[in-house]
Design a protein around this motif. Structure first.
Motif, PDB file in Angstrom:
ATOM      1  N   ALA A 177       0.948  -1.138  -0.044  1.00 11.09           N
ATOM      2  CA  ALA A 177      -0.115   0.166  -0.061  1.00 11.09           C
ATOM      3  C   ALA A 177       0.875   1.209   0.024  1.00 11.09           C
ATOM      4  O   ALA A 177       1.799   1.319   0.929  1.00 11.09           O
ATOM      5  CB  ALA A 177      -0.840  -0.032   1.355  1.00 11.09           C
ATOM      6  N   ASP A 191      -1.439   5.549   3.410  1.00 11.24           N
ATOM      7  CA  ASP A 191      -2.210   5.198   4.795  1.00 11.24           C
ATOM      8  C   ASP A 191      -3.723   5.065   4.576  1.00 11.24           C
ATOM      9  O   ASP A 191      -4.360   5.760   4.028  1.00 11.24           O
ATOM     10  CB  ASP A 191      -2.042   6.142   5.999  1.00 11.24           C
ATOM     11  N   PRO A 192      -4.316   3.806   4.793  1.00 14.50           N
ATOM     12  CA  PRO A 192      -5.831   3.729   4.219  1.00 14.50           C
ATOM     13  C   PRO A 192      -6.633   4.277   5.007  1.00 14.50           C
ATOM     14  O   PRO A 192      -7.935   4.272   4.576  1.00 14.50           O
ATOM     15  CB  PRO A 192      -5.954   2.214   4.344  1.00 14.50           C
ATOM     16  N   THR A 218      -9.402   8.248  -5.186  1.00 12.71           N
ATOM     17  CA  THR A 218      -9.496   8.480  -3.991  1.00 12.71           C
ATOM     18  C   THR A 218     -11.100   8.436  -3.805  1.00 12.71           C
ATOM     19  O   THR A 218     -11.920   8.596  -4.613  1.00 12.71           O
ATOM     20  CB  THR A 218      -9.019   9.843  -3.362  1.00 12.71           C
ATOM     21  N   ARG A 244      -9.205   9.406   0.833  1.00  9.66           N
ATOM     22  CA  ARG A 244      -8.449   8.234   1.287  1.00  9.66           C
ATOM     23  C   ARG A 244      -8.082   7.476   0.013  1.00  9.66           C
ATOM     24  O   ARG A 244      -8.824   7.420  -1.013  1.00  9.66           O
ATOM     25  CB  ARG A 244      -9.091   7.317   2.254  1.00  9.66           C
ATOM     26  N   ASP A 245      -6.971   6.937  -0.095  1.00 12.48           N
ATOM     27  CA  ASP A 245      -6.343   6.233  -1.323  1.00 12.48           C
ATOM     28  C   ASP A 245      -7.087   4.917  -1.592  1.00 12.48           C
ATOM     29  O   ASP A 245      -6.945   4.017  -0.707  1.00 12.48           O
ATOM     30  CB  ASP A 245      -4.931   5.971  -1.353  1.00 12.48           C
ATOM     31  N   SER A 299      -5.014   1.630  -1.660  1.00 11.76           N
ATOM     32  CA  SER A 299      -4.481   1.130  -0.052  1.00 11.76           C
ATOM     33  C   SER A 299      -5.390   0.489   0.701  1.00 11.76           C
ATOM     34  O   SER A 299      -5.390  -0.487   1.160  1.00 11.76           O
ATOM     35  CB  SER A 299      -3.921   2.528   0.395  1.00 11.76           C
ATOM     36  N   ARG A 300      -6.865   1.026   0.565  1.00 15.14           N
ATOM     37  CA  ARG A 300      -7.893   0.559   1.180  1.00 15.14           C
ATOM     38  C   ARG A 300      -8.267  -0.748   0.906  1.00 15.14           C
ATOM     39  O   ARG A 300      -8.486  -1.880   1.439  1.00 15.14           O
ATOM     40  CB  ARG A 300      -9.079   1.595   1.160  1.00 15.14           C
ATOM     41  N   TYR A 348      -5.588  -3.242   2.137  1.00 10.22           N
ATOM     42  CA  TYR A 348      -5.700  -3.640   3.515  1.00 10.22           C
ATOM     43  C   TYR A 348      -6.965  -4.409   3.825  1.00 10.22           C
ATOM     44  O   TYR A 348      -7.285  -5.114   4.700  1.00 10.22           O
ATOM     45  CB  TYR A 348      -5.605  -2.344   4.166  1.00 10.22           C
ATOM     46  N   PRO A 397     -11.110  -0.688   6.441  1.00 10.65           N
ATOM     47  CA  PRO A 397     -11.317  -0.762   5.110  1.00 10.65           C
ATOM     48  C   PRO A 397     -11.853  -2.154   4.687  1.00 10.65           C
ATOM     49  O   PRO A 397     -11.295  -3.102   4.182  1.00 10.65           O
ATOM     50  CB  PRO A 397      -9.720  -0.547   4.547  1.00 10.65           C
TER      51      PRO A 397
END
Length: 303
Positions: free
Chosen positions: A65, A68-69, A89, A94-95, A98-99, A102, A255
């Motif tokens: 990632a 930060d999720p 996003t 939030r990305d 990355s979410r 996770y 997430p």
């Protein structure tokens, strides 16, 4: 011929021999033959690759990632996919990539906890009902029929409504609704196994009924249970995603894929990426478990 090739050939011949010298060699040989049969199934290998990729992504999520999720960046909200944000996003900046990465951890936790819980319970109930028969079979199977009478998601919603929203309660609710098929499969296998000659021999040696069930019937039902568990993982993922979509599963800012789809449903036409990529993740993972389960069934089911 190199030493490596010679050693590999020696191991191959040792594993596939028709005259094993020990029980250990016989078991390893059977496992090796099953792997060879499994490897010849392209769809099963694709499913295995997807599941292994899921495990690797979950294990190395902090390294994969790029962001930060959970961290919010309101000045970066609802950006389309780009080199900086591969999946775009969401409404809080939030990305999404990355979410989604996770989110594999949350999905695996739910699947593993449910399978570890319902597998042994369904196996023991089904084996006990099939072997003991009589009123035990009637009582246990009628209880199973009550749970099977309701759709899994509807019954899970009822349990979550009683327990309250949350990841732990979602796992409990899914586990309460997932065990009946395991019990049915185990009972069907036990009805065949209990009349086998080796079971009669063990009974004549004075073994108790519970020892016969635990030591001899349960191990014979394990292949069917493993196949059922693998095929059921896709349904568990979809049920967990459904609870998350309705706000009854994992709670923000965790997430979770279903909750991410729910958060993006209002922007589905203008900002399609918010809900699309978590949905693709659910479809790919569910497909992987289904393909893997089909491959295992072809290999492990003697019929």
């Amino acid at each position: 011929m190199s030493d490596t090739t010679t050693a590999r050939t020696g191991w191959h011949d040792w594993l596939i021999t028709n005259e094993p010298a020990s029980r250990r060699q016989a078991r390893l040989g059977q496992t090796y033959r099953q792997w060879l049969a499994f490897r010849r199934n392209p769809a099963a290998m694709i499913g295995l690759a997807i599941v292994l990729l899921l495990l690797l992504v979950a294990a190395f999520a902090p390294l994969i990632a790029p962001h930060d999720p959970i961290a919010q960046a309101l000045d970066q909200r609802l950006l389309p996919p780009s080199a900086t944000y591969w999946f775009g996003t969401d409404s809080l900046g939030r990305d999404i990539f990355s979410r989604v990465v996770y989110g594999t951890r949350v999905t695996l936790v739910i699947v593993l906890l449910v399978v570890v819980t319902v597998g042994p319970i369904g196996l023991l109930i089904g084996c006990a009902a099939g072997y003991l028969g009589g009123w035990v079979d009637v009582v246990l199977m009628r209880i199973t029929d009550v749970f099977l009478a309701f759709p899994r998601l509807v019954l899970a919603l009822a349990f979550v409504a009683a327990l309250g929203p949350g990841l732990e309660n979602a796992v409990i609710a899914i586990a309460f609704t997932a065990w009946p098929p395991y019990a049915r499969v185990a009972r069907a296998e036990t009805l065949v196994i209990r009349n086998a000659d080796y079971i009669a021999a063990v009974r004549l040696q004075g073994a108790s009924q519970w020892r016969i069930v635990w030591k001899h019937v349960v191990p014979m039902c394990m292949p069917s249970l493993i196949v059922r568990s693998t095929l059921d993982m896709a349904g568990i993922i979809l049920t967990a995603a459904g609870l998350g979509f309705l706000g009854l599963g994992a709670q923000p800012p965790i997430p979770e894929w279903g909750a991410m789809i729910s958060a993006g449903r209002e922007q589905i036409f203008d900002q399609w990426w918010v809900a699309t990529f978590p949905g693709i993740a659910i479809c790919v993972v569910a497909l992987g478990f289904n393909l893997l389960g089909d491959g295992l069934r072809d290999v492990m089911d003697a019929r």
